[in-house]
Write an enzyme that holds these catalytic residues in place. Structure first.
Site, PDB file in Angstrom:
ATOM      1  N   GLU A   1     -25.298   8.382 -25.811  1.00 16.62           N
ATOM      2  CA  GLU A   1     -24.522   7.371 -25.101  1.00 16.62           C
ATOM      3  C   GLU A   1     -25.466   6.494 -24.286  1.00 16.62           C
ATOM      4  O   GLU A   1     -26.683   6.675 -24.273  1.00 16.62           O
ATOM      5  CB  GLU A   1     -23.492   8.033 -24.183  1.00 16.62           C
ATOM      6  CG  GLU A   1     -24.111   8.845 -23.034  1.00 16.62           C
ATOM      7  CD  GLU A   1     -23.086   9.516 -22.143  1.00 16.62           C
ATOM      8  OE1 GLU A   1     -21.912   9.628 -22.548  1.00 16.62           O
ATOM      9  OE2 GLU A   1     -23.465   9.936 -21.030  1.00 16.62           O
TER      10      GLU A   1
ATOM     11  N   ASP B   1     -24.818   4.836 -13.792  1.00 17.30           N
ATOM     12  CA  ASP B   1     -24.800   3.935 -14.956  1.00 17.30           C
ATOM     13  C   ASP B   1     -25.242   2.519 -14.575  1.00 17.30           C
ATOM     14  O   ASP B   1     -24.570   1.537 -14.907  1.00 17.30           O
ATOM     15  CB  ASP B   1     -23.391   3.885 -15.569  1.00 17.30           C
ATOM     16  CG  ASP B   1     -22.761   5.256 -15.720  1.00 17.30           C
ATOM     17  OD1 ASP B   1     -23.491   6.203 -16.032  1.00 17.30           O
ATOM     18  OD2 ASP B   1     -21.530   5.376 -15.527  1.00 17.30           O
TER      19      ASP B   1
END
Length: 326
Positions: free
Chosen positions: A197, A17
């Protein structure tokens, strides 16, 4: 050739991420999920290549119990109105709850000119329409209005998470309408989990682009793209067009699997757009992919099509200079 294309992948190992922000002070600031999911680290360097050896600083550590006590995911560092902010997701633990998929979104603030110094202050939870699974908050400003884009579970919609947008009162408070702009609907968005997401925003060529990720976090993970005209009402779902196919996905020939959870940055001279993302260099995973630590942070030069849309290409092989990648 600019300094932007002197790096080789991975730029940082075991950092999923990844978020990279280039500040006016000439530094790249980096944040990401750490394998233990127990803290938020930040680091900085003057080139992407130097991030690998930059000394990390722990900005914040999870609580022992209760809110913000488990699974610290996807911190993003932003500079807003003269202060530094970190938006992140954290789960709640108790005697009966281990905190998995029970995340909420939170914000830290630091008024030091250098965010590797000074104190990070908890500003609290970003409150949304529902008290449900919520994560991956990202923020951007457009025409004097600050927006938040995030992923959340709507209790009335089957699936894991959709993408929402709202105006912001301040970096930790929403204002007004909260609108869904994408829900998992295509086959490539619903493999393993029905997921949208990891949104990140890029404003170029008269349009607002949102790169996001879909499906399970194994080799099926991939990037989708939403596009809106820069003059459109960003709070109108009809303003957003979704690409019907993934725009960045596994490339077995290059040994790159499950690329996603992207962010965007620029070269030191500001002339070259760069995609930041994570991916693994192997396909088969033992156990839950979430706990496999080898999603490495990577970077890639973005090329632009004649119609003004981004061409992300395919994930480049490990060890190959970005300048050589086509």
């Amino acid at each position: 050739m600019t300094d932007s294309i002197t790096f080789t992948n991975p730029i940082l190992e075991q950092r999923a991420d990844p978020w990279v922000y280039r500040h006016t002070d000439g530094y790249y600031y980096f944040s990401a999920s750490v394998p233990a999911f127990d803290r938020i680290e930040i680091r900085r360097a003057q080139t992407l290549e130097e991030l690998r050896d930059a000394e990390p600083v722990t900005a914040w550590h999870k609580h022992e119990t209760g809110p913000m006590s488990a699974n610290i995911w996807a911190p993003e560092i932003h500079f807003i109105d003269g202060k530094w902010y970190i938006h992140y997701a954290a789960a709640h633990t108790s005697e009966t709850n281990e905190g998995l998929f029970d995340h909420r979104m939170y914000v830290l603030e630091n008024d030091s000119p250098n965010p590797l110094e000074g104190a990070w202050v908890e500003k609290g939870q970003i409150r949304t329409r529902w008290e449900t699974f919520a994560l991956d908050a990202t923020t951007f400003e457009h025409k004097g209005i600050r927006y938040l884009v995030w992923a959340q579970k709507d209790p009335d919609i089957p699936g894991n998470s959709n993408l929402y947008i709202s105006e912001m009162e301040n970096p930790w408070t929403l204002r007004g309408e909260q609108v869904m702009i994408s829900t998992p609907e295509y086959d490539w968005e619903i493999i393993g989990f029905k997921v949208n997401e990891g949104a990140a925003v890029l404003h170029r060529n008269g349009r607002i682009f949102i790169g996001y990720s879909a499906s399970a976090t194994d080799y099926n993970y991939c990037m989708g793209l939403l596009t809106a005209d820069e003059d459109a009402d960003l709070l109108d779902p009809a303003s957003w067009m979704k690409s019907p196919k993934p725009v960045f996905q596994t490339c077995e020939a290059n040994g790159q699997y499950g690329p996603g959870h992207n962010s965007f940055t620029v070269s030191p001279d500001g002339k070259t757009d760069i995609l930041i993302y994570h991916a693994r260099n192997y396909k088969d995973i033992e156990g839950d992919p979430l706990y496999d630590p080898n999603r490495h942070a990577r970077a890639q030069v973005i090329r632009w099509n004649e119609d003004g849309t981004p061409d992300f290409g395919v994930p480049v092989p490990d060890g190959k200079a970005a300048a050589e990648a086509k």
